[in-house]
Design an enzyme around this catalytic site. Structure first.
Site, mmCIF file in Angstrom:
data_model
loop_
_atom_site.group_PDB
_atom_site.id
_atom_site.type_symbol
_atom_site.label_atom_id
_atom_site.label_comp_id
_atom_site.label_asym_id
_atom_site.label_seq_id
_atom_site.Cartn_x
_atom_site.Cartn_y
_atom_site.Cartn_z
ATOM 1 N N ALA A 285 28.748 56.829 40.288
ATOM 2 C CA ALA A 285 27.582 56.122 39.765
ATOM 3 C C ALA A 285 26.482 57.129 39.485
ATOM 4 C CB ALA A 285 27.084 55.093 40.778
ATOM 5 N N GLU A 321 22.807 55.384 45.475
ATOM 6 C CA GLU A 321 22.060 55.480 44.203
ATOM 7 C C GLU A 321 20.659 54.911 44.369
ATOM 8 O OE1 GLU A 321 23.513 57.378 42.240
ATOM 9 O OE2 GLU A 321 25.490 57.200 43.165
HETATM 10 N N1 B3K Z 1 23.845 62.208 40.768
HETATM 11 C C1 B3K Z 1 25.083 61.644 40.326
HETATM 12 C C2 B3K Z 1 26.147 62.657 40.092
HETATM 13 C C3 B3K Z 1 26.118 63.252 38.750
HETATM 14 C C4 B3K Z 1 27.340 64.122 38.549
HETATM 15 C C5 B3K Z 1 27.260 64.869 37.296
HETATM 16 N N2 B3K Z 1 28.462 65.667 37.070
HETATM 17 C C6 B3K Z 1 25.604 60.619 41.255
HETATM 18 C C7 B3K Z 1 25.192 60.767 42.654
HETATM 19 O O1 B3K Z 1 25.415 61.749 43.325
HETATM 20 O O2 B3K Z 1 24.542 59.873 43.123
HETATM 21 ZN ZN ZN Z 2 23.869 61.366 44.714
#
Ligand code: B3K
Ligand code: ZN
Length: 884
Positions: A285, A321
């Protein structure tokens, strides 16, 4: 990513020292080369004319010189695969721009300007799933880390924060829902069958948090009232047929919002929080501001299609998230080397949340199992890196178990040393001090130091040194004094041959083996290579319980006899330590067995002693079934291999299966009655019912190993009688490992029952690819030609090939065919979806740790990949590091 490389141009952006990189030599980006961007971009306005095959984007950037950076006459706007259709400065067509690779360089004469650039994209051709892409008729974006540059030219780095206004137009029927970050400001209809919407996000953000979604979606709508009384509208958008499966996600979201207020004092900051589920997604996500985009796997759940584990996955990822809104969005990362600042901290936050929502000890054990299964091997192999890496070629390769899970463990250690209350003071200070900023790991450490009153000067080594420390513990007893001597050794890792000792917080207790009493839990810090601690009060040598609760992410080598492990497995008052003692008992036995150090009598004696300890677990009324189920999980083959310098996966598999078989047969009546008791518990989501389902399948797997005929019967009746996916999948797993017509029938029935439900069909692929069946490899080969298999959908690719690559007996087939299959997959997938392709490299990358024949075959496959005429930056980096 736009961190300056050596040598830097005046605009703080990279020029390469060497000739332009060939695809086989992508440049190395270094943390030490960071420079602030010479321009600020306070406002961005994006105008999208949406179409699945052609989307036109007009971006208007308000830019001004950054007084805190070295001045530059040019601005570098990153681009990836884009062509500028028009470039205007302050409303006038400009010809003062050039292209540098994919980037657009524009010379700007004044202090502040408005830049307007038009680009055109084909979302349906975007198979990388980075930037704007089409998924089953809808449009969506993924920008972290460097996807925004595939939409428009922009300083695509996390320290450039802007306020976004987004206007989009699209066909009313094909794209009835139009979403972006922040709040919907206006919308309307046009005469030509299109409609439009305008979104505004008041919070400045980096480009990686931008999101846009357009498609035929319906919402589960609810609301949450925040601690200060503001009402937030919550929407979970899915395709129409999926709406009934969004209830658990919505409950999880509300629980997360409440928990973050209560536990970290964090309140949500917009009037709207949207989640959208998409089927084609590279990871779990994405935390885009106010518009989280999710893999359907982490949104949709009901009892018929999702297991208890899936329910937990949804709850944990929704929380993760959501928590990013503060740890990631309000405070973001200065550069991608600081990724653990947001990821390590957010993983810790989601782990603590899940501990509070369910069984804390069970959650801790699960998290440690993930760490040992994924991060320890990473830390001891060619891809080892510190939680704050020093260099990379492709940042997507650094979304790793080290940055995420070890990152969380490192912050957890700070919390252990400070205590919960003082740790909260530290995080409060961090949020207050850095709100609205792009911060560094150092900023975080400093805030915890200042807020919690901890001296972390030595502890900072955890951020810069890779490798899993090994701690050895020895007890000496004389008179009434027990002396504990601890030694640490941090192994060399690529680029870090010499290591310094680190502060390692270890929770421990000593037990009187006659009375079962302990001296109480104590926290000691091992901050030198060797240190001794003395304890009084035992007139005979006590039993050591160490690294309780897994207080430090290290391996422990203690001299302890099997009887003492049996004692701890029964009597330790720390549930993690109980689990650990039983694991140690099994690991020690399996290592001896694999080494060939056991004759038949010794093997029988060891198995009987383990069976005794397992029996005690089965009979202990003080244990709940969730914990009992956890204690019954055998150490994984991957973890066993990790404990050996050079591993023979064939032998490990044989010995582990033999142990399962022995336990299944010695304890057949106990497992049969456990299965029977658990079967009588009706379905609900209560911990008791979930625990019953967990032990039910565990018992089944032991019975199937010890007595395949009985196992087959019980598995078939569990399969037929199942009124939920946990039982059905558990039974199918047991059957998939056995031979016979019931296996075939159950697999066929499962497929026919769920055909058309992509997430459940994923399970069908994964169960077969991950099965203990001796012909699993042949099954995978056949499944790759199944009409439902496609390389275009990452969930499907993972369900077949990740399950296979992590199924040691199949992947490590002595013929080398498993290695060849994964190498073929990498080569076929790389041009389609390099990010997902590169994720398969680490399994081959561990070639140095296997017996010579397999090792040579694994290496040869890596060399074959390396010799391919064209490789993505992602795969090239992973393969070259693995061979280097
Ligand atoms: N921040 C995103 C991950 C993005 C990955 C890009 N290759 C999801 C998470 O760690 O919440
Ligand atoms: Zn994250």
């Amino acid at each position: 990513m736009d961190i300056a490389r050596t040598p830097s141009t005046p605009d703080g952006n990279p020029e390469l020292a060497d000739a332009a990189p060939t695809p086989h030599d992508p440049p190395v980006i270094r943390r030490e080369d960071y420079r602030p961007f010479p321009w600020l971009v306070p406002k961005v306005s994006l105008d999208f004319d949406l179409g699945l095959e052609a989307t036109r984007v007009v971006a208007t950037l308000t830019v001004a010189r950054n007084g805190k950076a070295e001045a530059s006459p040019t601005i570098r706007l990153n681009g990836d695969g884009l062509e500028p259709l028009s470039v205007k400065v302050d409303g006038n067509p400009s010809n003062s721009w050039t292209m540098d690779g994919g980037d657009l360089l524009l010379t700007l004469p004044g202090e502040a300007h408005e830049i307007t650039i038009a680009t055109e994209l084909d979302p349906s051709a975007n198979t990388q799933l980075m930037g704007l892409y089409a998924s089953e008729g809808m449009l969506c974006t993924q920008c972290e880390a460097e996807g925004f540059r595939r939409i428009t030219f922009f300083p695509d780095r996390p320290d450039v924060l802007s306020v976004y206004t987004v206007k989009m137009r699209g066909d009313r029927e094909a794209l009835p829902v139009l979403l972006s970050n922040g709040n919907l400001e206006a919308s309307g209809e046009n005469d030509d069958g299109t409609h439009w919407a305008e979104w505004h996000d008041p919070w400045p953000k980096p480009s990686y948090l931008f999101a846009l979604v357009a498609g035929q979606l319906v919402a589960n709508t609810d609301s949450f009232t925040t601690m200060s009384g503001r009402e937030v509208t919550l929407n979970i958008y899915v395709r129409e047929g999926d709406l009934a499966r969004t209830g658990h996600a919505m409950e999880s979201l509300k629980k997360s919002m409440k928990w973050d207020e209560e536990t970290f004092g964090r309140e949500y900051d917009l009037d709207l929080f949207n989640i959208v589920a998409v089927s084609d997604f590279n990871m779990g996500a994405m935390e885009n501001k106010g518009l989280n985009v999710f893999n359907t796997k982490y949104v949709l759940a009901d009892e018929d299609t999702a297991t208890d584990g899936d329910f937990d996955g949804v709850e944990g990822v929704i929380a993760h998230e959501y928590f990013h809104n503060w740890s990631g969005n309000r405070i973001t990362c200065r550069d991608w080397f600081q990724l653990s600042l947001k990821e390590g901290f957010t993983v810790l936050r989601d782990q603590l949340f899940s501990q509070d929502m369910g069984s804390a000890p069970v959650k801790r054990i699960e998290d440690v199992r993930v760490l040992r299964g994924a991060q320890f091997p990473e830390d001891s192999g060619p891809l080892a890196h510190p939680i704050r890496p020093d260099s990379y070629r492709e940042i997507s390769n650094f979304y790793t178990a080290t940055v995420y899970n070890k990152g969380a463990e490192v912050i957890r250690m700070m919390r252990t040393m400070a205590g919960e209350e003082r740790f909260r003071k530290g995080t409060d200070l961090y949020f207050e001090r850095h709100d609205g900023e792009a911060a560094t790991c150092e900023d975080f450490i400093k805030a915890i130091e200042d807020g919690a009153g901890l001296d972390l000067s030595h502890f900072r080594l955890w951020y810069s040194q890779a490798g899993t420390p090994r701690v050895s513990a020895a007890l000496q007893h004389s008179g009434a004094t027990t002396k504990l001597t601890l030694r640490q050794d941090v192994p060399p890792t690529p680029g870090q041959p010499e290591k310094q000792p680190m502060p390692i917080p270890l929770k421990l207790a000593l037990f009187d083996r006659r009375t079962g009493a302990s001296n109480g839990e104590q926290l000691v810090i091992l901050d030198e290579t060797e240190k001794s601690f003395s304890f009084d009060g035992f007139d005979a040598p006590p039993v050591l319980s160490i690294n309780r609760g897994f207080s430090a992410p290290v391996t422990i080598e203690r001299e302890i006899v099997a009887d003492d492990l049996v004692f701890l497995a029964r009597h330790d008052d720390d549930p993690f330590a109980r689990y650990e003692a039983l694991q140690d008992l099994m690991v020690t036995h399996l290592k001896h067995a694999v080494d060939g150090a056991l004759d038949d009598a010794a093997r029988d004696a060891a198995r009987n002693s383990i069976a005794g300890a397992v029996k005690a677990v089965l009979e202990d009324d003080a244990l709940d079934d969730l914990m009992r189920g956890e204690m019954l999980v055998l150490p994984s083959e991957t973890y066993l291999a990790e404990t050996m310098l050079i591993a023979d996966p064939g032998q490990i598999h044989e010995e582990r299966e033999a142990l399962r078989q022995a336990l299944g047969s010695i304890l057949e009546s106990e497992f049969a009655s456990l299965h029977e008791r658990a079967t009588s518990v009706p379905y609900s989501l209560s911990p008791e019912a979930r625990g019953a389902r967990k032990v039910k399948t565990q018992a089944l797997l032991f019975l199937a190993a010890g007595n395949p005929d009985l196992g087959r019967e019980l598995a078939w009746s569990q399969y037929e009688g199942a009124d939920n996916m946990t039982d059905r999948q558990g039974a199918l797993m047991a059957l998939a490992g056995l031979s016979g017509i019931k296996r075939t029938n159950a697999l066929l029935d499962f497929y026919n029952r769920y055909r058309g439900n992509a997430l459940v069909v994923d399970k069908w692929f994964a169960i077969q690819a991950g099965s203990a069946h001796p012909e699993a490899l042949e099954h995978v080969k056949a499944l790759a030609t199944h009409e439902d298999f496609t390389l275009r959908n990452p969930n499907r690719v993972r369900s077949l090939y990740m399950a296979f690559a992590y199924n040691p007996h199949a992947f490590h087939a002595a013929s080398g065919e498993g290695y060849r299959m994964i190498a073929d997959l990498i080569l076929a997938l790389d041009p389609i979806n390099p990010q997902t392709a590169a994720r398969f490299v680490p399994q081959l990358g561990r070639w140095r740790r296997y017996e010579p024949k397999r090792s040579a075959k694994m290496k040869a496959e890596l060399e074959r990949i390396a010799a391919a005429p064209k490789l993505s930056r992602d795969t090239y980096e992973q393969v070259s590091r693995s061979l280097g």
